[in-house]
Design a protein around this motif. Structure first.
Motif, PDB file in Angstrom:
ATOM      1  N   UNK A  63       0.952  -1.285  -0.023  1.00 57.15           N
ATOM      2  CA  UNK A  63      -0.015  -0.126  -0.042  1.00 57.15           C
ATOM      3  C   UNK A  63       0.954   1.200  -0.039  1.00 57.15           C
ATOM      4  N   UNK A  64       0.030   2.390   0.290  1.00 57.02           N
ATOM      5  CA  UNK A  64       0.778   3.564   0.292  1.00 57.02           C
ATOM      6  C   UNK A  64       0.167   4.519   1.406  1.00 57.02           C
ATOM      7  N   UNK A  65       0.877   5.299   1.901  1.00 54.32           N
ATOM      8  CA  UNK A  65       0.348   6.381   2.793  1.00 54.32           C
ATOM      9  C   UNK A  65       1.445   6.678   3.700  1.00 54.32           C
ATOM     10  N   UNK A  66       0.941   7.735   4.887  1.00 56.32           N
ATOM     11  CA  UNK A  66       1.783   8.542   5.630  1.00 56.32           C
ATOM     12  C   UNK A  66       2.662   7.404   6.443  1.00 56.32           C
ATOM     13  N   UNK A  67       3.586   7.917   7.227  1.00 59.03           N
ATOM     14  CA  UNK A  67       4.564   7.150   7.800  1.00 59.03           C
ATOM     15  C   UNK A  67       3.822   6.357   9.117  1.00 59.03           C
ATOM     16  N   UNK A  68       2.787   7.019   9.608  1.00 56.42           N
ATOM     17  CA  UNK A  68       1.931   6.351  10.671  1.00 56.42           C
ATOM     18  C   UNK A  68       1.300   5.234  10.241  1.00 56.42           C
ATOM     19  N   UNK A  69       0.701   5.301   8.988  1.00 57.30           N
ATOM     20  CA  UNK A  69      -0.305   3.912   8.448  1.00 57.30           C
ATOM     21  C   UNK A  69       0.625   2.918   8.121  1.00 57.30           C
ATOM     22  N   UNK A  70       1.775   3.319   7.503  1.00 58.47           N
ATOM     23  CA  UNK A  70       2.684   2.261   6.845  1.00 58.47           C
ATOM     24  C   UNK A  70       3.537   1.659   7.974  1.00 58.47           C
ATOM     25  N   UNK A  97      -7.748   1.027  22.077  1.00 58.78           N
ATOM     26  CA  UNK A  97      -7.925   1.568  23.573  1.00 58.78           C
ATOM     27  C   UNK A  97      -6.682   2.519  23.687  1.00 58.78           C
ATOM     28  N   UNK A  98      -5.444   1.945  23.295  1.00 63.29           N
ATOM     29  CA  UNK A  98      -4.151   2.937  23.276  1.00 63.29           C
ATOM     30  C   UNK A  98      -4.469   4.133  22.533  1.00 63.29           C
ATOM     31  N   UNK A  99      -5.034   4.159  21.166  1.00 59.57           N
ATOM     32  CA  UNK A  99      -5.231   5.047  20.371  1.00 59.57           C
ATOM     33  C   UNK A  99      -6.263   6.174  20.873  1.00 59.57           C
ATOM     34  N   UNK A 100      -7.092   5.544  21.619  1.00 61.80           N
ATOM     35  CA  UNK A 100      -7.897   6.559  22.153  1.00 61.80           C
ATOM     36  C   UNK A 100      -7.659   7.497  23.610  1.00 61.80           C
ATOM     37  N   UNK A 101      -6.358   6.725  24.114  1.00 59.65           N
ATOM     38  CA  UNK A 101      -5.867   7.107  25.338  1.00 59.65           C
ATOM     39  C   UNK A 101      -6.594   6.641  26.404  1.00 59.65           C
ATOM     40  N   UNK A 102      -7.091   5.475  26.253  1.00 63.22           N
ATOM     41  CA  UNK A 102      -7.865   4.833  27.422  1.00 63.22           C
ATOM     42  C   UNK A 102      -6.771   3.576  27.997  1.00 63.22           C
ATOM     43  N   UNK A 103      -6.920   3.400  29.174  1.00 63.41           N
ATOM     44  CA  UNK A 103      -6.302   2.483  30.006  1.00 63.41           C
ATOM     45  C   UNK A 103      -6.563   1.155  29.138  1.00 63.41           C
ATOM     46  N   UNK A 124      -5.811  13.381  17.094  1.00 62.99           N
ATOM     47  CA  UNK A 124      -7.146  12.516  16.675  1.00 62.99           C
ATOM     48  C   UNK A 124      -7.058  12.344  15.036  1.00 62.99           C
ATOM     49  N   UNK A 125      -6.687  13.378  14.386  1.00 67.02           N
ATOM     50  CA  UNK A 125      -6.887  13.295  12.938  1.00 67.02           C
ATOM     51  C   UNK A 125      -5.820  12.391  12.148  1.00 67.02           C
ATOM     52  N   UNK A 126      -4.866  11.733  12.998  1.00 66.88           N
ATOM     53  CA  UNK A 126      -3.847  10.835  12.446  1.00 66.88           C
ATOM     54  C   UNK A 126      -4.249   9.196  13.178  1.00 66.88           C
TER      55      UNK A 126
END
Length: 144
Positions: A63-70, A97-103, A124-126
């Motif tokens: 695929x292709x995309x930003x550094x975060x997605x790849x 959960x980690x992405x949402x800042x949850x425990x 949040x946009x990332x």
């Protein structure tokens, strides 16, 4: 380790996975194929999975995309290979959960390099970039 040093280390891990992706390519034998994209930023992934006897036997992505997605796709394929499908799905929930800042409880599963992505929660946009490969994996194993 200070926050700045940890942040720098995490950025280095993300860039390493982006520049030297693990499991990039396509599986030779027939497997589950999932194509997904993130229309808000143009990331797209082509994930192939081989599920045997209730385990993720192999996983590759292109695929292709930003550094975060790849980088996230690279880390995800590394983390789920060899896991029982249920554990791969549990790891995916921990990641969300980690992405949402949850425990989150990662006692039973080793997050390894995946923890480097925890800083994405501040942007949040990332989050959609980071979760794209994980959503593809979930879709794939649930279709099995």
């Amino acid at each position: 380790m200070s926050f700045n040093n940890l942040d720098t280390l995490y950025r280095q891990v993300i860039m390493d996975h982006y520049k030297n992706p693990r499991n990039k390519g396509k599986l030779e034998e027939n497997g589950i194929t999932i194509d997904m994209n993130n229309p808000t930023c143009g990331d797209r992934i082509h994930l192939t999975l081989k599920v045997e006897d209730g385990k993720v036997a192999d996983a590759k992505f292109d695929g292709e995309g930003c550094s975060i997605s790849m980088a996230s796709a690279s880390m995800m394929t590394q983390a789920v290979k060899g896991l029982e499908v249920e554990k791969a799905l549990a790891l995916s929930q921990i990641f969300y959960d980690m992405m949402l800042g949850k425990e989150y409880d990662d006692e039973d599963l080793d997050l390894g390099d995946i923890e480097a992505l925890q800083g994405v929660a501040k942007f949040p946009a990332r989050i959609k970039c980071a979760t794209l490969a994980w959503k593809a994996m979930e879709k794939g194993v649930k279709s099995e």
